[in-house]
Design an enzyme around this catalytic site. Sequence first.
Site, short mmCIF file in Angstrom:
data_model
loop_
_atom_site.label_atom_id
_atom_site.label_comp_id
_atom_site.label_asym_id
_atom_site.label_seq_id
_atom_site.Cartn_x
_atom_site.Cartn_y
_atom_site.Cartn_z
N ARG A 58 71.23 -22.07 28.14
CA ARG A 58 72.13 -22.87 27.31
C ARG A 58 71.55 -24.23 26.98
O ARG A 58 71.90 -24.83 25.96
CB ARG A 58 73.52 -22.97 27.95
N GLU A 95 72.01 -22.33 46.12
CA GLU A 95 72.98 -22.10 47.19
C GLU A 95 72.58 -20.86 48.00
O GLU A 95 72.59 -20.87 49.23
CB GLU A 95 74.36 -21.91 46.56
P1 AMP Z 1 73.37 -27.22 38.58
O1 AMP Z 1 74.33 -26.94 39.69
O2 AMP Z 1 73.54 -28.64 38.04
O3 AMP Z 1 71.96 -26.93 38.94
O4 AMP Z 1 73.79 -26.24 37.40
C1 AMP Z 1 72.99 -25.17 37.10
C2 AMP Z 1 73.22 -24.67 35.69
O5 AMP Z 1 74.34 -23.82 35.74
C3 AMP Z 1 73.44 -25.73 34.63
O6 AMP Z 1 72.31 -25.80 33.82
C4 AMP Z 1 74.62 -25.22 33.85
O7 AMP Z 1 74.19 -24.66 32.62
C5 AMP Z 1 75.21 -24.12 34.70
N1 AMP Z 1 76.50 -24.46 35.29
C6 AMP Z 1 76.75 -24.89 36.54
N2 AMP Z 1 78.04 -25.05 36.76
C7 AMP Z 1 78.67 -24.71 35.61
C8 AMP Z 1 80.03 -24.68 35.18
N3 AMP Z 1 81.05 -25.00 36.00
N4 AMP Z 1 80.29 -24.27 33.92
C9 AMP Z 1 79.29 -23.94 33.09
N5 AMP Z 1 77.99 -23.94 33.41
C10 AMP Z 1 77.67 -24.34 34.66
#
Ligand code: AMP
Length: 170
Positions: A58, A95
């Site tokens: 995305r 995780e």
């Molecule tokens: P992160 O935990 O910041 O590494 O998030 C990993 C990826 O997962 C990000 O690039 C987002 O595109 C996606 N992501 C994480 N949490 C969400 C959420 N609640 N809704 C949509 N996309 C998410």
Amino acid sequence: MNLSAFIRDIPDFPKPGILFKDVTPLLASPEAFGFAIARLSGSFATRQIDAIAAAEARGFLFAAPMAIELHKPLVPLRKPGKLPYQTHSFKYDLEYGSAELHMHIDGVGLGAQVLLVDDVLATGGTMAAACKLIESAGGIVVGCAVLIELSFLNGRAHLAGHDVFSLITY
Ligand code: AMP
């Protein structure tokens, strides 16, 4: 424009307990999508940027129009086995298990100033890994631009020292 009206909450996706921020209503509105891209691009318009980089998938949706708007090269960061040429890579913990991001060795030059882009900043793990990958290739991260920041997950803590800009904060 109230951009949060174009973000749809999907409970328990992709697994129980996650409130997924669905950006497809925003993508479906040229006015809202154009406004978001202009605001994200504008926030770094006065900074010196040599390239825009984003992790699949995305992140590409926002980084690609920003690269055109700011007239900068676009550098894709991808999962293992996707890029056809030689790559730099960075492995990071999730995780459960681990993940790896790759970038072509000619994606970012030594000393290049790189703007990182993603749709959502959640725990910050992905963005921090993208920063490390750029830096391990000799680039300098000028900032991290995201459409949505889930501030309660404190992703910024993983990005200390980096300029983080978000358009919508929850
Ligand atoms: P992160 O935990 O910041 O590494 O998030 C990993 C990826 O997962 C990000 O690039 C987002 O595109 C996606 N992501 C994480 N949490 C969400 C959420 N609640 N809704 C949509 N996309 C998410």
